[in-house]
Design a protein around this motif. Sequence first.
Motif, PDB file in Angstrom:
ATOM      1  N   VAL A  64       0.839  -1.196   0.000  1.00  0.00           N
ATOM      2  CA  VAL A  64       0.000   0.000   0.000  1.00  0.00           C
ATOM      3  C   VAL A  64       0.880   1.254   0.000  1.00  0.00           C
ATOM      4  O   VAL A  64       0.635   2.217  -0.747  1.00  0.00           O
ATOM      5  CB  VAL A  64      -0.956  -0.007   1.207  1.00  0.00           C
ATOM      6  CG1 VAL A  64      -1.651   1.343   1.353  1.00  0.00           C
ATOM      7  CG2 VAL A  64      -1.984  -1.120   1.054  1.00  0.00           C
ATOM      8  N   ALA A  65       1.914   1.228   0.807  1.00  0.00           N
ATOM      9  CA  ALA A  65       2.819   2.375   0.882  1.00  0.00           C
ATOM     10  C   ALA A  65       3.528   2.594  -0.446  1.00  0.00           C
ATOM     11  O   ALA A  65       3.692   3.733  -0.904  1.00  0.00           O
ATOM     12  CB  ALA A  65       3.828   2.161   2.011  1.00  0.00           C
TER      13      ALA A  65
ATOM     14  N   LYS B 109       1.029   4.017  -2.917  1.00  0.00           N
ATOM     15  CA  LYS B 109       0.788   5.426  -2.611  1.00  0.00           C
ATOM     16  C   LYS B 109       1.969   6.287  -3.039  1.00  0.00           C
ATOM     17  O   LYS B 109       1.820   7.369  -3.601  1.00  0.00           O
ATOM     18  CB  LYS B 109       0.525   5.602  -1.126  1.00  0.00           C
ATOM     19  CG  LYS B 109       0.104   7.012  -0.727  1.00  0.00           C
ATOM     20  CD  LYS B 109      -0.221   7.067   0.755  1.00  0.00           C
ATOM     21  CE  LYS B 109      -0.677   8.482   1.137  1.00  0.00           C
ATOM     22  NZ  LYS B 109       0.298   9.518   0.839  1.00  0.00           N
ATOM     23  N   GLN B 110       3.161   5.744  -2.772  1.00  0.00           N
ATOM     24  CA  GLN B 110       4.367   6.483  -3.162  1.00  0.00           C
ATOM     25  C   GLN B 110       4.437   6.631  -4.678  1.00  0.00           C
ATOM     26  O   GLN B 110       4.792   7.706  -5.204  1.00  0.00           O
ATOM     27  CB  GLN B 110       5.602   5.755  -2.625  1.00  0.00           C
ATOM     28  CG  GLN B 110       6.906   6.504  -2.863  1.00  0.00           C
ATOM     29  CD  GLN B 110       8.094   5.755  -2.278  1.00  0.00           C
ATOM     30  OE1 GLN B 110       7.967   4.635  -1.809  1.00  0.00           O
ATOM     31  NE2 GLN B 110       9.248   6.392  -2.322  1.00  0.00           N
TER      32      GLN B 110
ATOM     33  N   GLU C  63       1.874   6.554  -6.715  1.00  0.00           N
ATOM     34  CA  GLU C  63       0.822   7.482  -7.114  1.00  0.00           C
ATOM     35  C   GLU C  63       1.244   8.926  -6.858  1.00  0.00           C
ATOM     36  O   GLU C  63       1.026   9.820  -7.706  1.00  0.00           O
ATOM     37  CB  GLU C  63      -0.459   7.160  -6.348  1.00  0.00           C
ATOM     38  CG  GLU C  63      -1.624   8.109  -6.603  1.00  0.00           C
ATOM     39  CD  GLU C  63      -2.105   8.084  -8.033  1.00  0.00           C
ATOM     40  OE1 GLU C  63      -2.850   8.991  -8.433  1.00  0.00           O
ATOM     41  OE2 GLU C  63      -1.738   7.144  -8.786  1.00  0.00           O
ATOM     42  N   ASP C  64       1.836   9.145  -5.701  1.00  0.00           N
ATOM     43  CA  ASP C  64       2.308  10.505  -5.387  1.00  0.00           C
ATOM     44  C   ASP C  64       3.369  10.942  -6.393  1.00  0.00           C
ATOM     45  O   ASP C  64       3.386  12.107  -6.850  1.00  0.00           O
ATOM     46  CB  ASP C  64       2.862  10.551  -3.968  1.00  0.00           C
ATOM     47  CG  ASP C  64       1.777  10.373  -2.923  1.00  0.00           C
ATOM     48  OD1 ASP C  64       0.598  10.528  -3.275  1.00  0.00           O
ATOM     49  OD2 ASP C  64       2.122  10.052  -1.762  1.00  0.00           O
TER      50      ASP C  64
ATOM     51  N   THR D 162      -5.193  -1.302  -7.491  1.00  0.00           N
ATOM     52  CA  THR D 162      -5.245  -1.447  -6.016  1.00  0.00           C
ATOM     53  C   THR D 162      -3.870  -1.894  -5.534  1.00  0.00           C
ATOM     54  O   THR D 162      -3.022  -2.325  -6.325  1.00  0.00           O
ATOM     55  CB  THR D 162      -6.304  -2.483  -5.598  1.00  0.00           C
ATOM     56  OG1 THR D 162      -5.965  -3.746  -6.157  1.00  0.00           O
ATOM     57  CG2 THR D 162      -7.690  -2.057  -6.072  1.00  0.00           C
ATOM     58  N   ALA D 163      -3.697  -1.868  -4.187  1.00  0.00           N
ATOM     59  CA  ALA D 163      -2.380  -2.196  -3.629  1.00  0.00           C
ATOM     60  C   ALA D 163      -2.039  -3.668  -3.775  1.00  0.00           C
ATOM     61  O   ALA D 163      -0.883  -4.033  -3.971  1.00  0.00           O
ATOM     62  CB  ALA D 163      -2.339  -1.799  -2.144  1.00  0.00           C
TER      63      ALA D 163
ATOM     64  N   THR E 181      -9.464   0.039  -2.122  1.00  0.00           N
ATOM     65  CA  THR E 181      -8.955   1.402  -2.312  1.00  0.00           C
ATOM     66  C   THR E 181      -8.231   1.459  -3.652  1.00  0.00           C
ATOM     67  O   THR E 181      -7.282   0.696  -3.890  1.00  0.00           O
ATOM     68  CB  THR E 181      -7.993   1.775  -1.173  1.00  0.00           C
ATOM     69  OG1 THR E 181      -8.688   1.634   0.072  1.00  0.00           O
ATOM     70  CG2 THR E 181      -7.518   3.211  -1.327  1.00  0.00           C
TER      71      THR E 181
ATOM     72  N   TYR F  77      -6.138   3.439  -6.761  1.00  0.00           N
ATOM     73  CA  TYR F  77      -5.182   4.512  -7.024  1.00  0.00           C
ATOM     74  C   TYR F  77      -5.038   4.664  -8.539  1.00  0.00           C
ATOM     75  O   TYR F  77      -5.102   3.672  -9.282  1.00  0.00           O
ATOM     76  CB  TYR F  77      -3.807   4.195  -6.415  1.00  0.00           C
ATOM     77  CG  TYR F  77      -3.865   3.938  -4.931  1.00  0.00           C
ATOM     78  CD1 TYR F  77      -3.838   5.006  -4.033  1.00  0.00           C
ATOM     79  CD2 TYR F  77      -3.936   2.631  -4.435  1.00  0.00           C
ATOM     80  CE1 TYR F  77      -3.888   4.758  -2.661  1.00  0.00           C
ATOM     81  CE2 TYR F  77      -3.991   2.388  -3.091  1.00  0.00           C
ATOM     82  CZ  TYR F  77      -3.967   3.461  -2.195  1.00  0.00           C
ATOM     83  OH  TYR F  77      -4.014   3.236  -0.850  1.00  0.00           O
TER      84      TYR F  77
END
Length: 315
Positions: A222-223, A226-227, A229-230, A279-280, A294, A296
């Motif tokens: 997940v991290a 997110k990273q 995606e960021d 997704t993650a 969730t 992304y």
Amino acid sequence: MKKILLTLSLLLSLNLGLAACSAPVEEKKETASESTQVEKMKLQVDETNIKTDENGIFKITGKATPNAIVSIDQPAKKVTADADGKFELEGQIPSEKSHEVKILAQKDALEELEKSLTITPHDQYVQKVLAKKEQEEKEIRAKAEAVQTADSLIAKAKASLNPTDLAKARTYINENQYLAIQGYSAQLTQINDAITAKQDQIAQDKAKKAAEAKQAEDARRVAEAKQAEDARRAAEAKKAEEDRKQAERKPSRGNTIPSQGNNQQPPAPDKNQQTVLITATGSKYHARKCGNGTYYTATLAEAKSKNLSPCSKCY
């Protein structure tokens, strides 16, 4: 003269009469004396020093008052003398040593009569008894060693809670002739229960660690997503800013009408820059949200770089 003869004749008759009366009285006195005589107990043995046979068996023979009870104390034996007073006592000597035996004669109200005898074991019997004692002592030592070894094996299994140690203890006890498994069943059962509880705890700890590891891996993914995606959004923002600045630097050409001969089509968009949803932990990329989770945003190129395949519902 006649008077003298008459007198002598009377005296002679008187003496004969007295003699006749006195004889029966003396017989009666003798008979009464004999009837008042007290009967005494009799006890005679043929031998006072008796030796056993090679099996330790001894025999005591003799004569006592008829029908008297004759007995000895070690070992306890008794017989009744026959009508002639003869008796025979048989028994086995209780040890390999010579010992004194008391023999006793009893009958109704007669006074008891006791004598002492010595019984000596045969040499072969002594050897048998000593060999038997030696064997018994050997077995006692062997049993003590077996008990000590069993206790040691049980203590080791109890301390280690290792199934192999418990199996060794159980096998030793089962196979040893001086031990009975029933005497150790409670201890073995207790140790087995402790081993089972330990194994269950190990399995629970292992499952817990696996769950924690999976949770940590999911959090890592997940991290990372997110990273990514960021980073993607930052790259898009940077590119948009650069495009804006570049557009501002271009000179204005006015209302120039493009040449009729320059009929060029705008370039087709790059599919790899197409935006998709991921997704993650999923293995697909989507055009829209089509399930729980969730989501992304990512480029198609990023989705393919993660070995994701298109969702059959979205494409």
